[in-house]
Design a protein around this motif. Sequence first.
Motif, PDB file in Angstrom:
ATOM      1  N   ALA A 224      56.477   5.059  20.959  1.00  0.00           N
ATOM      2  CA  ALA A 224      57.762   4.362  20.923  1.00  0.00           C
ATOM      3  C   ALA A 224      58.596   4.608  22.170  1.00  0.00           C
ATOM      4  N   GLU A 225      58.258   5.623  22.966  1.00  0.00           N
ATOM      5  CA  GLU A 225      58.999   5.888  24.198  1.00  0.00           C
ATOM      6  C   GLU A 225      58.841   4.759  25.207  1.00  0.00           C
ATOM      7  N   TYR A 226      57.753   4.004  25.109  1.00  0.00           N
ATOM      8  CA  TYR A 226      57.476   2.974  26.108  1.00  0.00           C
ATOM      9  C   TYR A 226      57.799   1.595  25.552  1.00  0.00           C
ATOM     10  N   GLY A 227      58.380   0.742  26.408  1.00  0.00           N
ATOM     11  CA  GLY A 227      58.731  -0.597  25.974  1.00  0.00           C
ATOM     12  C   GLY A 227      58.865  -1.560  27.129  1.00  0.00           C
ATOM     13  N   ARG A 228      59.260  -2.781  26.798  1.00  0.00           N
ATOM     14  CA  ARG A 228      59.590  -3.885  27.707  1.00  0.00           C
ATOM     15  C   ARG A 228      58.384  -4.597  28.290  1.00  0.00           C
ATOM     16  N   LYS A 229      57.540  -3.914  29.020  1.00  0.00           N
ATOM     17  CA  LYS A 229      56.290  -4.505  29.497  1.00  0.00           C
ATOM     18  C   LYS A 229      55.168  -3.831  28.718  1.00  0.00           C
ATOM     19  N   MET A 230      54.539  -4.565  27.776  1.00  0.00           N
ATOM     20  CA  MET A 230      53.708  -3.919  26.772  1.00  0.00           C
ATOM     21  C   MET A 230      52.282  -4.464  26.709  1.00  0.00           C
ATOM     22  N   GLY A 231      51.860  -5.238  27.716  1.00  0.00           N
ATOM     23  CA  GLY A 231      50.463  -5.639  27.740  1.00  0.00           C
ATOM     24  C   GLY A 231      49.560  -4.434  27.925  1.00  0.00           C
ATOM     25  N   GLY A 232      49.966  -3.524  28.796  1.00  0.00           N
ATOM     26  CA  GLY A 232      49.240  -2.293  29.027  1.00  0.00           C
ATOM     27  C   GLY A 232      50.136  -1.302  29.735  1.00  0.00           C
ATOM     28  N   VAL A 233      49.939  -0.023  29.449  1.00  0.00           N
ATOM     29  CA  VAL A 233      50.754   1.045  30.032  1.00  0.00           C
ATOM     30  C   VAL A 233      49.822   2.010  30.755  1.00  0.00           C
ATOM     31  N   ILE A 234      50.166   2.353  32.000  1.00  0.00           N
ATOM     32  CA  ILE A 234      49.355   3.250  32.816  1.00  0.00           C
ATOM     33  C   ILE A 234      50.203   4.459  33.190  1.00  0.00           C
ATOM     34  N   GLU A 235      49.888   5.599  32.593  1.00  0.00           N
ATOM     35  CA  GLU A 235      50.564   6.849  32.937  1.00  0.00           C
ATOM     36  C   GLU A 235      49.902   7.448  34.178  1.00  0.00           C
ATOM     37  N   VAL A 236      50.699   7.692  35.200  1.00  0.00           N
ATOM     38  CA  VAL A 236      50.198   8.239  36.465  1.00  0.00           C
ATOM     39  C   VAL A 236      50.755   9.646  36.644  1.00  0.00           C
ATOM     40  N   SER A 237      49.863  10.634  36.708  1.00  0.00           N
ATOM     41  CA  SER A 237      50.260  12.004  37.030  1.00  0.00           C
ATOM     42  C   SER A 237      49.877  12.284  38.470  1.00  0.00           C
ATOM     43  N   THR A 238      50.870  12.495  39.316  1.00  0.00           N
ATOM     44  CA  THR A 238      50.568  12.781  40.710  1.00  0.00           C
ATOM     45  C   THR A 238      50.113  14.226  40.855  1.00  0.00           C
ATOM     46  N   THR A 239      49.420  14.522  41.928  1.00  0.00           N
ATOM     47  CA  THR A 239      48.819  15.833  42.139  1.00  0.00           C
ATOM     48  C   THR A 239      49.881  16.880  42.425  1.00  0.00           C
ATOM     49  N   ARG A 240      49.872  17.942  41.624  1.00  0.00           N
ATOM     50  CA  ARG A 240      50.764  19.078  41.854  1.00  0.00           C
ATOM     51  C   ARG A 240      49.984  20.354  41.589  1.00  0.00           C
ATOM     52  N   ASP A 241      49.857  21.210  42.601  1.00  0.00           N
ATOM     53  CA  ASP A 241      49.082  22.429  42.464  1.00  0.00           C
ATOM     54  C   ASP A 241      49.893  23.483  41.716  1.00  0.00           C
ATOM     55  N   ALA A 242      49.212  24.217  40.836  1.00  0.00           N
ATOM     56  CA  ALA A 242      49.906  25.214  40.024  1.00  0.00           C
ATOM     57  C   ALA A 242      50.029  26.564  40.715  1.00  0.00           C
ATOM     58  N   GLN A 243      49.438  26.727  41.883  1.00  0.00           N
ATOM     59  CA  GLN A 243      49.386  28.040  42.532  1.00  0.00           C
ATOM     60  C   GLN A 243      50.465  28.203  43.599  1.00  0.00           C
ATOM     61  N   ASP A 244      50.864  29.463  43.821  1.00  0.00           N
ATOM     62  CA  ASP A 244      51.782  29.775  44.910  1.00  0.00           C
ATOM     63  C   ASP A 244      51.078  29.574  46.248  1.00  0.00           C
ATOM     64  N   GLY A 245      51.893  29.439  47.300  1.00  0.00           N
ATOM     65  CA  GLY A 245      51.344  29.268  48.633  1.00  0.00           C
ATOM     66  C   GLY A 245      51.273  27.817  49.038  1.00  0.00           C
ATOM     67  N   LEU A 246      50.538  27.572  50.130  1.00  0.00           N
ATOM     68  CA  LEU A 246      50.407  26.234  50.699  1.00  0.00           C
ATOM     69  C   LEU A 246      49.103  25.600  50.233  1.00  0.00           C
ATOM     70  N   HIS A 247      49.183  24.393  49.673  1.00  0.00           N
ATOM     71  CA  HIS A 247      48.007  23.667  49.198  1.00  0.00           C
ATOM     72  C   HIS A 247      48.188  22.183  49.503  1.00  0.00           C
ATOM     73  N   GLY A 248      47.082  21.484  49.641  1.00  0.00           N
ATOM     74  CA  GLY A 248      47.171  20.055  49.889  1.00  0.00           C
ATOM     75  C   GLY A 248      45.825  19.455  50.211  1.00  0.00           C
ATOM     76  N   GLN A 249      45.856  18.212  50.678  1.00  0.00           N
ATOM     77  CA  GLN A 249      44.628  17.531  51.062  1.00  0.00           C
ATOM     78  C   GLN A 249      44.929  16.478  52.111  1.00  0.00           C
ATOM     79  N   ALA A 250      43.887  16.115  52.868  1.00  0.00           N
ATOM     80  CA  ALA A 250      43.968  15.042  53.848  1.00  0.00           C
ATOM     81  C   ALA A 250      42.747  14.156  53.673  1.00  0.00           C
TER      82      ALA A 250
END
Length: 783
Positions: A224-250
């Motif tokens: 019920a949290e989602y509405g208005r455009k209801m043909g299909g819903v795409i939840e996108v979780s962007t990348t977030r590292d759980a560790q301390d320090g510097l992390h990433g990708q290229a």
Amino acid sequence: MASEESHVAFNFPKSVLPLLLAVPGLACGQVNEGALHLVVSDATGHAVSAAVEVVNQAIQYAQELSTGADGTLDVAHLRFGLYRLEIRRSGFASVQSSVEIRSSIPTRLAIQMKIAPLTESVKVDASETLLSADQAGSVNIIGKESIRDRVTSIPGRSLQDLVITQPGWIFEGNAVLHPRESEYQTQFIVDGIPLTDDRSPSFGPEIEADGTQSLGVYTAGIPAEYGRKMGGVIEVSTTRDAQDGLHGQAVLAGGSFASVSGSGDAQYSRGKNTVGGSASGGRTDHYLNPVVPQNFANTGTIGDFSARYERAQSPHDTLSFAIRHEFSRFDIPNEMIQQAAGQLQTGTNAETMGIAAYRHLISDRAALNFNAMGRDNANSFDSNQDSIPIEVFQHNSFREAYFRFTATLDHGAHEWKTGVESDNTWLHENFNYVLTDPSRFGDDTPETFAFAGSRPDLEQSAFVQDAIHLRSWTISAGLRWDHYQLLLNRQAFEPRFAISRYFSNAGLILHFAYDRVFQTPSSENILLSSSTDVESLDPESFLRLPVKPSVGDYYEGGASKEFAKKIRFDANYFRRNLNNFADDDQILSTTISFPIAFEKGIIYGLEGKIEIPNWHGFSGFGSYSYSVGNAWFPVTGGLFLGDDATDAASELSGHFPVSQDQRNTFRGRLRYQIKPQFWIAGGVSYDSGLPFEFVGDPATVLAQYGPEVLGRLNFERGRIDPSFKVNASAGAILHRSDRWTATFQIDGANLTNTLDVLDFGGLFSGNAIGPPRSAFLRLTSTF
């Protein structure tokens, strides 16, 4: 302009609304995400720094993490389900345990390690995470492995190419997603923020797949949290590292059509603070789907950058900010006559977005969330003087202010959620044209036309929902209220219900879902198409009706079954009944589209998916959809001119296949790990073909599109001929260490070199042809 009206689409006591709004807000971020707070100690209670492996096969989640010096580890953005944990530390016996994430409030787990060789552990095999027993409805998850090893896409559509691998989703022209034959009814939820405008390459900047951790794809059992455009819903979780320090990708990629792209993201965490940023860019000579095989005038350039900051002010309070800017510039592909005349039409998109979020944990069982977004979006369409048969100019923009207050309360077997949101968008439209070949149009069509208009689109909503876990039963029950005010004033109540039963001995889940939906029309050129100014385009024959929101009922029943603890199979039957069925049309056969609607639409079908997470080195999936969709006259909304207006006014009954009515669709891919450093994969896709309506003189059409395109059309069936395509990939780990990893991948797409005619729309527009045989290289470095 149409006069405002008021209407309630679902008969519900009006006195309920104030009560609903008065309920304290409950929900946070994305509906099906939670977090884990792990504490590891020794037998005396002292903190232990240890390595932690977290695995969930059902969503392809596998992370190697470590606790801090204080023995704690926080893992955010975990989709609901059962996770296997293995905790290791030299001198201690390893501990294996399981934890179930089923609430958006962080789940706390304490683990005590003992000196080797003593051990006290719960043995949990990874295969036990293959089914999501606590998921009331069906949701397809695209995990990190599928995202990482996907076939490389042409710049601008990497996320869309992933979504159409799921059952029920197809492309029409230019990577426009159509879930279960819906038109422009897709929304992306990016880290909890809804984006309900069209995100295809010709309308909105790209959401880059390489910066994505996982996708959750809904077509039924929508919370019920989602509405208005209801043909299909795409939840996108962007990348977030759980560790301390510097992390990433290229990531660097390139290949056919002079395509080249690159992206990079990095995050640095220390103490209470986390900062991160990303940037990407690309260009290609095959940005949109061309209208003829020659791929005339089709270059595109894209780019974006973002920055974010998060601070854990206390164990109970977290504050975050993010900004993002994206742009795209591209040509509009020509057909043969336009190319010979020297036509050049160009499009641009630009978007700037700012997001702020605050989270407060009242206790281990209650939380509050506040989210706000400001967004500025602009898109333009321009033509040179050699454009035929018409020079078109469009400069549209909108500014959006979004706010949401939500909260969660865990109480025994219940997880109560409620919330309110407000989405206010200020639309600005500017459109004009000049006819360069008046003989292609009616005698009364003016040679020039201009329109400019502005209007606010005001939308508010509230919801309440309960997720109930009763041993082998899971129930999700909710109620949503939506209010929409643009050209019309409408509101609706929408009950949602989903239930599942888990049979552990059989490895089987049965589920059923019902969704009442209220779908707002596309805002693309809605002011232009509803204006009285357009009467001048054909003063003798026109039909203009305000486009109402679609309301309807979604039903789905199905099952999920595991075999040998290595294979998962899902099957669903669905049916959608919709009033004011949404579609789109074009102004004077240009590429400038606007929404229309028909009295009703009925869509039904069967879907199946088989997944192999990991079996003797093999992994992969196969998804199949059988779908039938019809719309019924009369027309209930939109603009119609000339003969179209006459036909629309005279068609008072009967039905026809909707433009996305593809009966059979299959996607499959199988990957084999030859050695720890090398893998290969192959895939196939089959599309049985969309319907088309032949319009115009055959000789003119032949001159415009050529015999190859016409040879792919079955005029007797009124459908495009089926297409079958093959792809192949190979990958290798070039370097692996604790500090960084480098991988290389090569992809071949459409190896059968099929002339993939996606759409055929008639004389001036509507054609779309998929890419021919192509090859791409991708180099990824993570640190």
